[in-house]
Enzyme design. Structure first.
Site, mmCIF file in Angstrom:
data_model
loop_
_atom_site.group_PDB
_atom_site.id
_atom_site.type_symbol
_atom_site.label_atom_id
_atom_site.label_comp_id
_atom_site.label_asym_id
_atom_site.label_seq_id
_atom_site.Cartn_x
_atom_site.Cartn_y
_atom_site.Cartn_z
ATOM 1 N N LYS A 254 -29.917 -38.003 -1.677
ATOM 2 C CA LYS A 254 -28.608 -37.777 -1.068
ATOM 3 C C LYS A 254 -27.903 -39.075 -0.709
ATOM 4 C CE LYS A 254 -30.356 -36.624 3.539
ATOM 5 N NZ LYS A 254 -30.730 -35.495 4.359
ATOM 6 N N ARG A 255 -28.621 -40.171 -0.746
ATOM 7 C CA ARG A 255 -27.944 -41.446 -0.504
ATOM 8 C C ARG A 255 -26.997 -41.790 -1.643
ATOM 9 N NH1 ARG A 255 -31.278 -45.494 3.229
ATOM 10 N NH2 ARG A 255 -31.274 -44.042 4.969
#
Ligand code: GLU
Length: 493
Positions: A254-255
């Site tokens: 998700k980064r």
């Protein structure tokens, strides 16, 4: 002939992940293609991280996509309960059986001892593993210590020599040396099973014939295989699906990419397009066509068409495909989709109280509140220039707030405010130093409706996405900064 039964077994510990939908889709296709059943089991033995909200979000997200299961915690079925936290006595029984047969043993080692052991092994550049101390205890000694109520776990015995052959439907036979396996804990001190015990027991009792799971589980396959052998059970066919990757080939995270299914829903992707795209991850139709429905995928499904090169989950490619789906709708259907997406009474009712007092004509709503109906915003870096804060501090405040919000489980105005408050206080700033930045990042404008309300209404996915977008626009966060700021983050209450 036994009926094919497959399952998805998510742990409800966070946002509903696209990886879960991807694995669910392939299990569903495989089962349906063989006229079998696809079921859902909730693996919530991690009591600290599992939540009912997350469980509900998994159901909602999968259903939104059009993935249905014939048995599960919410729909029942003949092999329930389907939630592992409700199956405690079952695991106790099978755990006792393993101990009884001498395949597992009680281990009374304290965390201090295990930490020390690990440190020594690491110093000697060895792979940390349990040294088998408690295996030497006599039956009487074990009984005494159990009777005295000493905390203990159960560990499984492991061969130390030779290799385990893992039969994988995609790779053929994968050899993994036994000595890479630790003596896995099966039952924790709290009396709850670990993934390994619960997973094997449940797949067996639920009649699962084929397990399609992510490739990240391949290295631990020998533990599962050994457990089947210890129990004397037939092992399901195993299939390790390639992991989804970011465009830079790293594991989808998700980064770098939004990973929550709800994000895609909020952004206005069609569920059919989303499923279609997930079906294209490492798999292709025999005629290589890009656009296909779930029914078409099931009809032509062949697991051998999965290719092992890491499939790349690319937002641009997905958007292109979504565009194909949108353009092929009839105008009426398209208008309906728009309505369903954000022009529905429920969403409008959330926004109305915040705009009503600020407009003189209805047409002023669009410039004031247009950002409620957008995904990414056209941002300008100069709007982030700050009287008091340096450009570095600006990025820092926003990044720390973003991290805090990423960990926030209850998405309500008060909690959101508390996150921002905690960050500014720690940096010895005032709320009014940070709020203008939030305004711009979230609404794209220097002033608008209350930004805290807007964040609550927009929801976690879009709020975090826009913050990330703003930070990127301002130059992103270097590796060094990430390290330093993560330390700061840890110190924020
Ligand atoms: N609970 C595991 C997960 O969340 C299941 C893995 C498996 O399919 O065995 O991924």
């Amino acid at each position: 002939m036994t009926t094919v039964r497959t399952r998805i077994a998510p742990s409800p510990t966070g946002d509903p992940h696209v990886g879960t939908a991807y694995i669910a889709l392939f299990n569903l296709c495989f089962a349906r293609q063989h006229g079998g059943e696809f079921i859902l089991r909730i693996e919530d033995t991690d009591q600290v991280r599992s939540t009912r909200e997350s469980e509900q979000q998994i159901y909602d997200a999968l259903r939104w996509l059009g993935i249905e299961w014939s048995e599960g915690p919410d729909v029942g079925g003949p092999h329930g309960p389907y939630r592992q936290s409700e199956r405690g006595p079952i695991y106790q029984k099978y755990n006792a059986e393993l101990v009884e047969k001498g395949h597992a043993f009680h281990c009374f080692c304290t965390t201090e001892r295990l930490d020390k052991l690990r440190a020594e092994q690491t110093d000697r550049k060895e792979t940390p593993r349990y040294d088998g101390l408690c295996m030497q205890l006599s039956k009487d000694q074990v009984q005494q210590r159990l009777a005295a109520g000493e905390p203990n776990v159960t560990r499984m015995k492991m061969p130390t020599e030779g290799v385990c052959v893992v039969p994988d439907m995609l790779r053929g036979e994968v050899e993994i040396p036994w000595d890479r396996m630790d003596m896995q804990v099966l039952m924790k001190t709290d009396g709850l099973p670990t993934y390994f015990l619960a997973n094997v027991v449940d797949d067996h009792l639920m009649g699962i014939t084929h397990v399609l799971r992510g490739e990240e589980w391949l290295p631990s396959a020998p533990k599962l295989i050994k457990l089947y052998e210890y129990f004397g059970w037939e092992q399901p066919q195993l299939c390790y699906m390639p992991l989804l990757r970011n465009p830079d080939k790293s594991k989808l995270s998700k980064r770098k990419n939004p990973t929550s299914i709800t994000f895609y829903e909020r952004m206005g992707f069609l569920p059919q397009a989303m499923l279609n795209y997930l079906g294209r991850m490492g798999w292709s139709m025999p005629d290589e066509r890009e656009k296909f429905s779930l029914d078409e995928m099931i009809e032509h499904f062949d697991i051998q068409r999965v290719s092992l090169g890491g499939p790349i989950f690319d937002l641009e490619k997905l958007s292109w495909l979504n565009g194909q789906w949108l353009r092929e709708l009839s105008v009426e259907a398209f208008a309906k989709e728009v309505q369903k997406w954000a022009l529905n009474p429920e969403y409008l009712m959330k926004i109305a109280p915040h705009v009503q007092g600020r407009v003189e004509t209805l047409s002023q709503i669009a410039p004031l509140a247009g950002f409620f109906f957008a995904g990414a915003l056209p941002l300008e870096a100069k709007l982030f220039e700050h009287k008091k804060l340096s450009p570095e501090q600006v990025r820092q405040v926003m990044q720390l707030i973003l991290w805090k919000l990423e960990a926030l489980r209850q998405w309500q105005k008060d909690q959101i405010t508390a996150c921002i408050q905690a960050v500014v206080e720690h940096l010895e700033l005032k709320l009014r130093d940070a709020m203008p930045l939030m305004f711009v990042a979230i609404s794209g404008q220097a002033s608008s409706v209350s930004v805290l309300d807007a964040m609550e209404i927009l929801g976690p996915d879009l709020t975090r996405f826009r913050l990330r977008q703003a930070i990127e626009l301002l130059g992103g966060v270097s590796k060094k900064e990430t390290k330093e700021w993560e330390k700061l983050l840890a110190a924020i209450a």
